[in-house]
Design an enzyme around this catalytic site. Structure first.
Site: not given
Ligand code: NAD
Length: 491
Positions: A178, A253, A288, A394
């Site tokens: 997804k 992650e 991240c 963040e």
């Molecule tokens: P997000 O959590 O809003 O969304 C990530 C994914 O989760 C998307 O595909 C979204 O559609 C899905 N999602 C959202 N709600 C969901 C639910 N209830 N159930 C299942 N899936 C769901 O994150 P974002 O805003 O897309 O990305 C930014 C975040 O990602 C930041 O916090 C960043 O630090 C983190 N990040 C972490 C790493 C790492 O390796 N630690 C790498 C990249 C980004």
């Protein structure tokens, strides 16, 4: 094989077919540099997830039963098709999330190498012989979970898709992915390459859509044995709650608020370059591992801030597709709003703006194609109070905060005073101090005199609320394998 670059409507990949959403819904995708709609992706539903999981189940036995060398050969062929299509792929990725070419292109080229790395690891899956009985032969083997799910964020969607999917299927799993609803196009385009590389239908499926619908359906699906999630800590918590229902394995992650610590004995020029690269040119701070808390020793505080100001003011903002651009826009409107709210919150809480703070039309001349894009200029807040929201939360944008510290103990105290523990940077010419700091900092990765370097052969993961999964490294397939013990009684 090349991808259709001219497409406006991109389709899901389910059971080897390109499909619309079950109920015909679409999500418009906006180019964040211009603010204009440039593509549509299917608004996948629980029914689409169900179809994809069924296809993955049907593909599982033939795929996991293949000799590892055959899986490896398919993965090497996949890496080759990614390289052939690199130019189209990085453009689609950068158009989708605004990441500048100098980041987007090498990230995808690197992910192709990572596919090759995982192909090599496919043939190294071993078990242990542990003889515990006189009358039995006892050993353990490792086997794939079965059907697994992958949920990824928008800041590096394609690189993450290529890296994670290749590890999962190298281990013999089949997968339903997804991708992020705001930046799925590059993933859908790349999905078209999978079967051309000889990976059978159903081994990799991609369902697009909102997190609350398609994402939740995947997490709750009883036939999905493991979820690997990369995204925000808030969504990670929600996914943890939902996966409890059927005791699903989880790898998370999550977010970060990483300290980048500059001691007075550092090479200040090198440190200033590294600090700027750790936050502003790091996908406009949407990384991240962004070094968003800049801790600067008091005796050099003003001088170092000046160095950052000089470098930030020379940065070129604009077209992500242009090789000369240092920083593109924020990835979508919601993120743009969020970052602007933090600019407001920092001011209200009493932090001083050292430089930056402007956004949108203030940054471009009238009539510029980027006037309606989601641009924020490199911004630095100054404060002595590490408890402000801009110091703790963040922001995920080109907004850093600089905090002074007195000595090494003080730096460690401020750096570790965070719920997050993803990464940390240390700038010092004192080698002993550099080594000490790597032990004292609570973070999954610590860099000394460099920042934001990752490699597929070195483990990567977060401590504390930054997550619990480990990806990359020689053991990376472990994330996708279960253990089974075997007893053969022979008397
Ligand atoms: P997000 O959590 O809003 O969304 C990530 C994914 O989760 C998307 O595909 C979204 O559609 C899905 N999602 C959202 N709600 C969901 C639910 N209830 N159930 C299942 N899936 C769901 O994150 P974002 O805003 O897309 O990305 C930014 C975040 O990602 C930041 O916090 C960043 O630090 C983190 N990040 C972490 C790493 C790492 O390796 N630690 C790498 C990249 C980004």
């Amino acid at each position: 094989m090349t991808i259709r670059e001219e497409a406006i409507d991109y389709l899901q990949l389910i059971d080897g077919e390109l499909r619309r959403a079950h109920d015909g819904g679409w999500i418009e995708t906006v180019n964040p540099a211009s603010g204009q709609v440039w593509a549509r992706i299917p608004a996948g539903t629980a029914d689409d997830v169900d179809d994809a999981v069924r296809a993955a189940r049907a593909a599982l036995d033939p795929w996991r039963s293949l000799p590892a060398a055959a899986r490896a050969a398919a993965l090497h062929a996949w890496a080759a098709t990614v390289r052939e299509n690199l130019d189209i792929l990085w453009r689609l990725d950068a158009t989708g999330n605004g990441r500048a070419r100098r980041e987007a292109e090498p990230a995808i080229a690197g992910a192709a190498s990572q596919i090759d790395f995982h192909a090599g690891l496919a043939e190294t899956i071993t078990g242990d012989t542990v003889l515990v009985s006189e009358t039995a032969t006892t050993y353990s083997i490792r086997e794939p979970y079965g059907v697994v799910g992958l949920i990824i964020p928008w800041n590096a969607p394609l690189a993450m898709f290529l890296a994670k999917v290749s590890a999962a299927i190298a281990a013999g799993n089949t997968i339903v992915v997804k991708p992020p609803e705001r930046a799925s196009v590059s993933v859908l385009a790349a999905a078209q390459l999978i079967e051309k590389a000889g990976i059978p239908p159903g081994v990799v499926n991609v369902v697009t859509g909102e997190g609350a619908t398609a994402g939740e359906a995947l997490v709750k699906h009883p036939d999905v044995r493991k979820i690997s999630f990369t995204g925000s800590t808030a969504t990670g918590r929600r996914i943890t709650e939902n996966s409890v229902l059927n005791v699903k394995a989880l790898a998370l992650e999550l977010g970060g608020k990483s300290p980048n610590i500059v001691f007075a004995d550092a090479d200040l020029d090198q440190a200033a370059a590294g600090v700027v690269a750790g936050i502003y040119t790091a996908s406009a701070g949407q990384a991240c591992i962004a070094g968003s808390r800049i801790l600067i020793q008091k005796s050099i505080f003003d001088e170092f801030v000046e160095r950052l100001r000089a470098r930030a003011s020379a940065m070129v903002l604009g077209d992500p597709l242009d090789a000369g651009t240092d920083m593109g826009p924020l990835a979508f409107d919601g993120q743009y709003q969020k970052v602007r709210e933090y600019l407001e919150s920092g001011r209200e809480e009493g932090a001083t703006i050292a430089f930056g703070g402007r956004y949108g039309r203030a940054l471009f001349p009238a009539g510029s194609p980027f006037a309606d894009g989601y641009f924020v200029e490199p911004t630095l807040f100054l404060t002595e109070d590490p408890h402000l929201r801009v110091c703790r939360e963040e922001i995920f944008g080109p907004v850093a905060v600089a905090i002074p510290f007195a000595d090494e103990d003080d730096a460690v105290r401020v750096a570790n005073d965070s719920g997050y523990g993803l990464a940390a940077g240390v700038w010092t010419q004192n080698l002993a101090r550099g080594h000490r700091m790597t032990r004292r900092l609570e973070a999954g990765t610590v860099w000394v005199n460099t920042y934001r370097r990752l490699h597929w052969a070195l483990p990567f993961g977060g401590q504390k609320e930054s997550g619990n999964g480990i990806s990359n490294g020689p053991g990376t397939l472990d994330e996708w394998l279960e253990h089974k013990s075997v007893w053969i009684e022979h008397g």
